[in-house]
Design a protein around this motif. Structure first.
Motif, mmCIF file in Angstrom:
data_model
loop_
_atom_site.group_PDB
_atom_site.id
_atom_site.type_symbol
_atom_site.label_atom_id
_atom_site.label_comp_id
_atom_site.label_asym_id
_atom_site.label_seq_id
_atom_site.Cartn_x
_atom_site.Cartn_y
_atom_site.Cartn_z
ATOM 1 N N MET A 83 15.451 1.468 3.473
ATOM 2 C CA MET A 83 14.105 1.917 3.940
ATOM 3 C C MET A 83 13.470 2.883 3.105
ATOM 4 O O MET A 83 12.343 2.722 2.511
ATOM 5 N N LEU A 132 12.412 1.860 -0.131
ATOM 6 C CA LEU A 132 10.993 0.909 -0.220
ATOM 7 C C LEU A 132 9.845 1.637 -0.039
ATOM 8 O O LEU A 132 8.612 1.192 0.199
ATOM 9 N N ARG A 133 9.917 3.151 0.130
ATOM 10 C CA ARG A 133 8.524 3.934 0.319
ATOM 11 C C ARG A 133 7.654 4.073 -0.822
ATOM 12 O O ARG A 133 8.329 3.997 -1.819
ATOM 13 N N ARG A 163 0.816 0.254 -5.055
ATOM 14 C CA ARG A 163 1.684 1.365 -4.601
ATOM 15 C C ARG A 163 1.140 2.575 -4.728
ATOM 16 O O ARG A 163 1.181 3.473 -3.783
ATOM 17 N N PHE A 170 -1.361 2.970 -1.877
ATOM 18 C CA PHE A 170 -0.367 2.974 -0.610
ATOM 19 C C PHE A 170 0.168 4.477 -0.441
ATOM 20 O O PHE A 170 -0.033 5.237 0.375
ATOM 21 N N LYS A 218 9.225 4.215 -9.847
ATOM 22 C CA LYS A 218 9.455 3.461 -8.863
ATOM 23 C C LYS A 218 9.901 2.082 -9.289
ATOM 24 O O LYS A 218 10.958 1.216 -8.921
ATOM 25 N N GLY A 264 5.182 7.436 6.017
ATOM 26 C CA GLY A 264 6.422 6.738 6.587
ATOM 27 C C GLY A 264 6.636 5.640 6.477
ATOM 28 O O GLY A 264 7.556 5.162 6.804
ATOM 29 N N LYS A 265 5.482 4.981 6.054
ATOM 30 C CA LYS A 265 5.618 3.510 5.896
ATOM 31 C C LYS A 265 6.247 2.750 4.638
ATOM 32 O O LYS A 265 6.541 3.632 3.796
ATOM 33 N N ILE A 266 6.841 1.654 4.589
ATOM 34 C CA ILE A 266 7.268 0.988 3.694
ATOM 35 C C ILE A 266 6.517 -0.031 3.062
ATOM 36 O O ILE A 266 5.598 -0.559 3.461
ATOM 37 N N LEU A 267 6.847 -0.688 1.852
ATOM 38 C CA LEU A 267 6.256 -1.797 1.101
ATOM 39 C C LEU A 267 7.260 -2.803 0.898
ATOM 40 O O LEU A 267 8.369 -2.362 0.308
ATOM 41 N N ILE A 268 7.117 -3.880 1.426
ATOM 42 C CA ILE A 268 8.076 -4.663 1.119
ATOM 43 C C ILE A 268 7.557 -6.354 1.277
ATOM 44 O O ILE A 268 6.620 -6.580 2.026
ATOM 45 N N PRO A 315 8.983 1.346 8.826
ATOM 46 C CA PRO A 315 10.706 0.882 8.789
ATOM 47 C C PRO A 315 11.238 0.270 9.724
ATOM 48 O O PRO A 315 10.834 0.489 11.031
#
Lengths: 347, 632
Positions: free
Chosen positions: A343, A346-347, B45, B48, B176, B219-223, B407
């Motif tokens: 997790m 992936l931030r 991103r 984001f 990233k 706190g969020k993710i990208l996927i 997450p």
């Protein structure tokens, strides 16, 4: 005078089982069907080798041949899958539990026609499985249509002549990478038993093409898969004897005419050669013999090709020694820290 | 109800001095294979990272290199992340499509373009920002081959300046994206700076669009959904994976392989606690999963519609032989090969009944990447609990596009291996009958090869409750009746629907999967534009929960919104519902291959409700003709 008699003790094998414990339910195939003889040989070979029935999985596709797993090893698990797809089911089962002993029974239509794709890739993968083709050159269960192993010019009961050349499943299997390839005849009790026992000791794909005449649809004059034809044209490459690893070796063949093949588990195969220079470890020669016998209208029988030590599919995949199916949760669900790290990435 | 004229509100909120903050869409038109994906994901991103809700959708050809590709980013302060039809800001990099791309814009939109394209000659009602890309890239990079790949990063720099995107966040995103290749990072970094500097020196801001920092993504993710499903499968303890490559599902198993190799190698022996096979076709892929499931493994495959068609025979065998397996269907468009790189929800009906005879399957419908993960975990439990194939029905939009998410939580429940026979159970039930309904729930006990419990013969042919071959009429009927009871019993084990009851609403909306995101936005539009209150029922699994009927009962009219031509989910519902409830159902359908958008739903509902609507431009205008070019 009274004669003292000891109670009759049934013969048991090395794991204490009687032969009848390897039997299955009563066959529903035609009387005299070659497939029934093959079932008997499987029963005999498994008994003699002391195979634990609960470790065996019997696999098949669809057709007369594919019904036969019900007729041997009744206490083993079985899976009668869909037409031509036994290889994939067997692959999944062996991946799930590498400790199983897989015995697959297919037919010439199930393998050579609808299942040729899966057959090809099974051979390539060298999955540990015994793959038996009960080969009668016709579709019995749908009343005698030609299959892809029917010989060019062979005549069906209806009088129809087959106008396409056959697929030689042994040549195909060797070419594709199977590590144990044999051909036998359902009526040859001694040879077939020896081959089956050797196959049970082999780790990798053991492909057995067993000519098995169809007494109902393909056992007439003009059929190249009839009892009469097979008996007359069987060209054995060798007389086979097989000595399992757990038995004392007491076999004595004359030097110079005998070849010894050591299997991966230490078992030994003795091949008394009828054909003086036949070497089953030689792939090129194996292919040549298949071509030559076929051109004479004969079947070369015996162990045609063997590669005793070759990594099997589970080795290639580097799978753990224990069955995947029963790994406990802590070994298959990574800990929370792993998920948290993913997790974070992936931030 | 009196029909009324409805003013379509598409104009975004404008703050103070003509600025449109965090509410617009950017489209980047490039050629596939040109490295644009890096630039586009960096752009996504960085927005984001600035805390602004964002989504990215890739419209790509079925081809490896040289054909037009469009990447659309939508930033929206209210959290609407469905596709939006209108493009506010275009980056035209593809000479083949530039003219058409520019012509399709609404008046007032902005366009960054390669100056050689001379788009200002095409029309004069846009805001033009011509950039000499070739000249700029020549200063960054001497290697001609690399130039082509780095060139796209220049538009990121230009956009950073024009849209007020934090350059530091862009640099972070770049790191990233390409972190493992320091040389590439340095080169791209330079390109970014050159683009920024050029815009800084040559452009006066003449469009209203800007990104301003928010705090909505902390706190969020990208996927992508496929990666999320892969993580779910790994956490579900999958041990056997068999698959065959097919767009848009390939990345599911490919990502899974990466994760398994990282996290599922036995530390002591260095060996794998999993087996992955790239099968010879989809038939074999499901065959292997079924064989493994029969032998006790947690087994899966992933595929798309054409693969599902091939899997029919094994799906039927799994149903009738009662073998667990998990199948991810990442749906794409159309009958036959269809449109491999476009999205749809077109496999609902065919999957529900996949294979011949009386066959029915359990299906799960994730609508988010979070649900791709959680439903993947759940699917393995359900497959073993009900000893049957379970289909996870995702789609290309979810699977291959990048989504924001909270997450994923660590699974709370231990693995549910279902009714596997053990000695205690055997003693309790007496004699083992593989297909005997001991507990009255239609779910029998099963033994597994190698477990030393009594064996049975699994077969796709007729069998009785003792797993013996049987052609007896009563045996057949008893068995399939039990299968029907089992299916019925599964109803209440399927993931619960997400229901929002609005007490003032006489209209209900039903949707599932990715359609959800457009529905969220559309419901707000319906309320704002026509004061139409709606309730909402999001289907998460099949068979349907009983709550479905009571939801429909509460409303006069219920719109079932889906992405296929034939109203497949609605058809499936009809089979379960009383005629009185069926009459209340209406369809809203979207099946162009593009992800559904809110405007299309809103317009369709309003029209069906009797409003007169000034329809916005046809959806096809967003896909220039060249999008039709491609291979398989």
């Amino acid at each position: 005078m009274a004669v003292a008699t000891s109670p009759v003790r049934k013969k048991v094998n090395r794991i204490g089982l009687e032969s009848r414990e390897y039997r299955g339910s009563k066959t529903t195939l035609c009387a005299g069907c070659g497939h029934n003889a093959i079932s008997e040989r499987i029963i005999g070979a498994c008994f003699e080798m002391g195979i634990e029935p609960e470790r065996v999985v019997k696999l098949s596709g669809i057709g007369c041949s594919s019904k036969s797993p019900a007729y041997f090893l009744g206490s083993a698990h079985g899976f009668n899958a869909v037409h031509g797809r036994m290889p994939s089911v067997g692959t999944g089962a062996m991946l799930a539990n590498r400790n199983l002993v897989a015995i697959g029974v297919s037919g010439d239509g199930d393998t050579g026609a609808i299942g040729i794709g899966q057959f090809v890739h099974l051979m390539r993968r060298n999955l540990p499985i015994i793959y038996i083709i009960e080969d009668n050159g016709c579709y019995g269960l749908t009343k005698g249509q030609f299959s892809p192993t029917a010989d060019l010019g062979s005549k069906a009961k209806t009088g129809v002549v087959n106008d396409l050349p056959p697929i030689d499943t042994c040549a195909l299997a060797i070419e594709l990478g199977a590590s144990f390839v044999a051909r036998s005849f359902s009526g040859d009790k001694k040879q077939l038993t020896a081959i089956l026992k050797a196959a049970l000791s082999h780790r990798g794909t053991a492909m057995l093409d067993v000519l098995s005449p169809c007494v109902t649809f393909n056992d007439h004059e003009g059929s190249t898969k009839s009892y009469a034809y097979a008996k007359a044209h069987d060209d054995p490459l060798e007389e086979i004897d097989f000595v399992p690893f757990f038995e004392d070796i007491s076999i004595d063949y004359e030097p110079g005419t005998t070849q010894e093949v050591v299997m991966h588990d230490g078992s030994k195969l003795y091949l008394k050669k009828l054909d003086a220079d036949y070497d089953p470890l030689n792939k090129v020669q194996a292919m040549r013999v298949l071509q030559e016998t076929r051109s004479r209208g004969e079947f070369a029988t015996g162990l045609i090709y063997v590669e005793p030590v070759k990594p099997d599919f589970l080795d290639v995949l580097n799978v753990v020694d224990e069955p995947l199916a029963t790994l406990p949760q802590e070994r298959v669900r990574p800990p929370k820290t792993v998920l948290d790290d993913i997790m974070e990435s992936l931030r | 109800m009196a029909p009324a004229e409805v003013a379509v509100q598409e104009a975004p909120v404008v703050h103070g001095t003509g600025r449109v903050v965090n509410d617009f869409s950017i489209q980047v038109a490039t050629v596939n294979g040109s490295g644009s994906q890096t630039a586009n994901l960096v752009l996504l991103r960085s927005i984001f990272r600035m805390g602004v809700p964002v989504s990215g959708k890739n419209l790509f050809p079925s081809n490896i290199a040289g054909l037009p590709t469009w990447f659309t980013i939508r930033a929206n302060k209210d959290g609407y992340i469905a596709r939006k039809k209108e493009i506010d800001f275009l980056v035209a990099m593809n000479p083949e499509t530039a003219r058409e791309d520019a012509l399709s814009l609404e008046s007032g939109a902005a366009v960054v373009y390669d100056e050689g394209l001379a788009l200002d000659a095409v029309r004069d009602d846009l805001v033009f920002y011509p950039v000499p890309f070739d000249k700029l890239i020549a200063g960054v990079c001497t290697d001609v081959k690399l130039r082509r790949l780095v060139r796209n990063m220049i538009y990121d720099g230009v956009l950073a300046k024009l849209l007020e995107i934090d350059l530091q966040q862009m640099e972070y995103a770049l790191q990233k994206q390409l972190g493992s290749k320091p040389k590439a990072v340095a080169l791209n970094q330079q390109a970014l700076e050159v683009g920024f500097a050029y815009a800084d020196q040559h452009f006066e801001k003449r469009d209203p669009y800007v990104i301003a920092p928010m705090n909505e993504t902390a706190g969020k993710i990208l996927i992508e959904g496929n990666a999320a499903a892969a993580i779910g499968a790994m956490m579900a303890g999958v041990t056997v994976v068999a698959w065959y490559p097919i767009t848009p599902s390939s990345s599911l198993c490919e990502t899974l392989i990466d994760y398994l190799q990282k996290h599922r190698i036995d530390e002591r022996t260095g060996k794998a606690t999993f087996a992955v096979v790239q099968a010879e076709d989809e038939i074999a892929a499901l065959g292997m999963a079924v064989g493994a499931g029969w032998a006790g493994a947690r087994a899966m495959t992933s595929t798309s519609g054409p693969g599902v068609s091939l899997m029919g025979e094994f799906a039927g065998l799994g149903y009738y032989g009662e073998v667990p397996a998990v199948i991810f269907d990442v749906q794409r468009v159309g009958p036959s090969t269809g449109l491999p790189t476009r999205t749809a929800q077109g496999d609902v009906l065919s999957t529900a009944f996949l294979s011949h005879g009386d066959t029915r399957h359990l299906m799960l419908f994730p609508s988010s990447v979070g649900e791709c993960y959680s439903m993947a975990v759940e699917a393995f439990d359900l497959a073993e609990r009900f000893q049957t194939p379970v289909f996870v029905m995702t789609d290309l939009d979810l699977g291959m596009n990048t989504w924001m998410s909270d997450p994923f939580p660590y699974p709370e429940k231990p693995l549910d291996r279902g009714k596997v026979l053990d000695e205690e159970t055997l003693e309790r039930i007496g004699r083992f009958g593989r297909y005997r309904d001991v507990d009255g729930d239609g779910v029998p006990y099963r033994s597994v090869p190698g477990d030393k419990m009594p064996a049975y013969f699994c077969r796709g042919s007729g069998h009785n409750e003792w797993a013996q071959y049987s052609e007896r009429p009563d045996d057949y009927q008893n068995n399939v009746d039990r299968l029907a009871r089992k299916f019925e019993n599964a109803r209440n084990w399927m993931p619960a629907p997400v229901v929002e009851i609005n007490r003032q609403a006489s209209i209900g909306i039903i949707a599932y999967g990715t359609t959800h995101w457009a529905v969220v936005e559309s419901r707000d539009q319906l309320k704002a534009e026509a004061e139409l209150e709606t309730s909402y029922y999001r289907v998460c699994g099949y068979p349907f929960r009983p709550a479905l009927a009571s939801f429909i009962e509460r409303h006069e009219r219920v719109y079932v919104i889906e992405q296929n031509r034939d109203g497949q989910m609605l058809s499936l519902m009809k089979l379960d519902l009383e005629p009185d409830l069926v009459r209340r159902l209406r369809s809203v359908l979207h099946y162009s291959g593009l992800p559904i958008d809110a405007r299309s739903i809103t317009d369709s509902v309003l029209i069906q409700e009797g409003y007169r609507v000034q329809k916005t431009g046809a959806d096809t205008s967003r896909v220039p003709r060249q999008a039709g070019v491609g291979g398989e």
